[in-house]
Motif scaffolding. Structure first.
Motif, short mmCIF file in Angstrom:
data_model
loop_
_atom_site.label_atom_id
_atom_site.label_comp_id
_atom_site.label_asym_id
_atom_site.label_seq_id
_atom_site.Cartn_x
_atom_site.Cartn_y
_atom_site.Cartn_z
N ILE A 1 0.84 -1.20 0.00
CA ILE A 1 0.00 0.00 0.00
C ILE A 1 0.87 1.25 0.00
O ILE A 1 0.63 2.21 -0.76
N VAL A 2 1.90 1.25 0.83
CA VAL A 2 2.79 2.41 0.92
C VAL A 2 3.52 2.61 -0.40
O VAL A 2 3.62 3.74 -0.92
N GLU A 3 4.07 1.54 -0.99
CA GLU A 3 4.80 1.64 -2.25
C GLU A 3 3.90 2.13 -3.38
O GLU A 3 4.32 2.94 -4.22
N ALA A 4 2.66 1.65 -3.41
CA ALA A 4 1.73 2.06 -4.45
C ALA A 4 1.41 3.55 -4.35
O ALA A 4 1.36 4.27 -5.35
N ASN A 5 1.22 4.04 -3.13
CA ASN A 5 0.96 5.47 -2.94
C ASN A 5 2.19 6.31 -3.30
O ASN A 5 2.07 7.40 -3.87
N GLN A 6 3.36 5.81 -2.97
CA GLN A 6 4.59 6.52 -3.30
C GLN A 6 4.78 6.61 -4.82
O GLN A 6 5.19 7.65 -5.35
N LEU A 7 4.47 5.53 -5.53
CA LEU A 7 4.59 5.53 -6.98
C LEU A 7 3.58 6.49 -7.61
O LEU A 7 3.90 7.20 -8.56
N TYR A 8 2.38 6.52 -7.07
CA TYR A 8 1.36 7.44 -7.56
C TYR A 8 1.84 8.88 -7.41
O TYR A 8 1.71 9.70 -8.32
N LEU B 1 2.19 9.73 -20.91
CA LEU B 1 0.96 8.96 -21.10
C LEU B 1 1.00 7.63 -20.36
O LEU B 1 0.01 7.19 -19.77
N LYS B 2 2.18 6.98 -20.39
CA LYS B 2 2.33 5.71 -19.68
C LYS B 2 2.13 5.90 -18.17
O LYS B 2 1.49 5.08 -17.50
N ARG B 3 2.68 6.98 -17.66
CA ARG B 3 2.57 7.22 -16.21
C ARG B 3 1.14 7.57 -15.81
O ARG B 3 0.70 7.19 -14.72
N ILE B 4 0.46 8.30 -16.67
CA ILE B 4 -0.94 8.61 -16.37
C ILE B 4 -1.78 7.33 -16.34
O ILE B 4 -2.59 7.11 -15.43
N GLU B 5 -1.56 6.47 -17.34
CA GLU B 5 -2.31 5.20 -17.41
C GLU B 5 -1.98 4.32 -16.21
O GLU B 5 -2.87 3.73 -15.59
N GLU B 6 -0.70 4.27 -15.83
CA GLU B 6 -0.30 3.47 -14.68
C GLU B 6 -0.92 4.02 -13.40
O GLU B 6 -1.38 3.25 -12.54
N SER B 7 -0.97 5.33 -13.28
CA SER B 7 -1.53 5.95 -12.08
C SER B 7 -3.03 5.71 -11.96
O SER B 7 -3.56 5.59 -10.85
N GLN B 8 -3.70 5.65 -13.08
CA GLN B 8 -5.13 5.34 -13.04
C GLN B 8 -5.37 3.94 -12.48
O GLN B 8 -6.30 3.72 -11.68
N ARG B 9 -4.51 3.01 -12.87
CA ARG B 9 -4.63 1.64 -12.34
C ARG B 9 -4.27 1.58 -10.87
O ARG B 9 -4.88 0.86 -10.08
N LEU B 10 -3.24 2.36 -10.49
CA LEU B 10 -2.86 2.43 -9.08
C LEU B 10 -4.00 2.98 -8.23
O LEU B 10 -4.32 2.45 -7.16
N LYS B 11 -4.61 4.04 -8.72
CA LYS B 11 -5.69 4.68 -7.98
C LYS B 11 -6.87 3.73 -7.78
O LYS B 11 -7.43 3.62 -6.68
N THR B 12 -7.23 3.00 -8.85
CA THR B 12 -8.33 2.04 -8.75
C THR B 12 -8.04 0.98 -7.71
O THR B 12 -8.90 0.64 -6.87
N LEU C 1 -5.95 1.16 -5.14
CA LEU C 1 -5.88 1.72 -3.79
C LEU C 1 -7.27 2.10 -3.26
O LEU C 1 -7.56 1.92 -2.07
N ILE C 2 -8.12 2.61 -4.13
CA ILE C 2 -9.49 2.94 -3.70
C ILE C 2 -10.24 1.68 -3.28
O ILE C 2 -10.95 1.65 -2.26
N ASN C 3 -10.05 0.62 -4.07
CA ASN C 3 -10.71 -0.66 -3.72
C ASN C 3 -10.22 -1.20 -2.39
O ASN C 3 -10.95 -1.90 -1.68
N ALA C 4 -8.98 -0.85 -2.04
CA ALA C 4 -8.41 -1.30 -0.77
C ALA C 4 -8.65 -0.28 0.34
O ALA C 4 -8.16 -0.45 1.47
N ASN C 5 -9.38 0.79 -0.02
CA ASN C 5 -9.65 1.87 0.95
C ASN C 5 -8.35 2.42 1.53
O ASN C 5 -8.22 2.67 2.73
N ALA C 6 -7.35 2.61 0.62
CA ALA C 6 -6.03 3.04 1.09
C ALA C 6 -5.40 4.06 0.15
O ALA C 6 -4.18 4.11 -0.02
N PHE C 7 -6.23 4.89 -0.47
CA PHE C 7 -5.72 5.91 -1.38
C PHE C 7 -5.47 7.19 -0.60
O PHE C 7 -6.39 7.76 -0.03
N PHE C 8 -4.20 7.65 -0.58
CA PHE C 8 -3.81 8.76 0.27
C PHE C 8 -3.69 10.10 -0.46
O PHE C 8 -3.30 11.10 0.15
N HIS C 9 -3.97 10.14 -1.75
CA HIS C 9 -3.68 11.34 -2.53
C HIS C 9 -4.90 11.85 -3.29
O HIS C 9 -4.83 12.13 -4.49
#
Length: 235
Positions: A176-183, A204-215, A217-225
């Protein structure tokens, strides 16, 4: 071997006078771009390219005369190779057995250097202001384009291998922490380079990757940004 082979051999084995070498290459060589670059005068870089071009020309003449090289020719070429290493050093990226990717990088590097010299010469002349601005901006672009080519060939010269390919990040394996840091890191990168056309693909790659990260993290109720919003991507 013929007189041309002996002439180049003597030049390589001697003091390698630059102007003499240029005259020999203009008579026997075929690369117009190199000829034009050599005619602009001596620099350490041009001297290095001239020596490389003369070595290649020597090998071409030797092969055309005798496709199956004699022992004498092999010994001669080996002696030249050793002399280059001892007297001038030699870059592995310039050897015939360098990987195709390295050879292409060297070729692109030379072409960019030639373009830089041409534009730089035009800037010195009485060129209209509009064109001077255009040439100056292109020169700045050349600096950006040539650096990764030098980085690649220098890496190969030092380690005699190609760099490792960038690892593909499996976002599902991140904590969870690593995913938020990458976002957060992606957000900063996109904001910084969003208007840079050269980095558009990575943006564009980073935006697409961040969209997947956000989804995820939200599903895990752990999105910090929640406050970090990426720019809208336009087609």
């Amino acid at each position: 071997m013929n007189d041309d082979f002996q002439l180049i051999s003597l030049w390589l084995a001697g003091n390698r006078d630059f102007q003499t070498g240029v005259e020999i290459y203009n008579r026997l060589g075929s690369d117009y771009m190199l000829m034009t670059m050599f005619e602009q005068g001596h620099t350490s870089y041009r001297e290095e390219q001239l020596i490389e071009a003369m070595n290649e020309l020597l090998l071409e003449i030797g092969k055309s005369e005798n496709p199956i090289a004699s022992n004498q020719t092999i010994i001669h070429e080996a002696a030249l190779f050793v002399a280059n290493v001892e007297n001038h050093g030699i870059r592995a990226s310039l050897l015939p057995n360098a990987p195709f990717k390295i050879k292409e990088a060297v070729k692109m590097r030379r072409n960019l250097y030639y373009e830089f010299m041409r534009l730089h010469a035009l800037l010195i002349e009485q060129t209209p202001r509009k064109l001077r601005t255009e040439y100056a901006l292109r020169i700045l672009d050349i600096f950006d384009e040539i650096k990764p080519l030098w980085d690649l060939t220098n890496f190969y010269d030092q380690y005699l291998r190609l760099p490792d390919e960038p690892k593909v990040i499996d976002i599902n394996s991140l904590t969870i922490v690593e995913a938020n840091q990458l976002y957060d890191a992606n957000y900063k990168y996109v904001r910084k380079f969003y208007d840079d056309d050269k980095k558009k693909e990575n943006v564009l790659k980073r935006i697409e990757e961040s969209q997947r990260l956000k989804t995820r993290l939200i599903n895990a109720n752990a999105f910090f940004h929640e406050r970090l919003t990426f720019p809208t991507v336009t087609a």
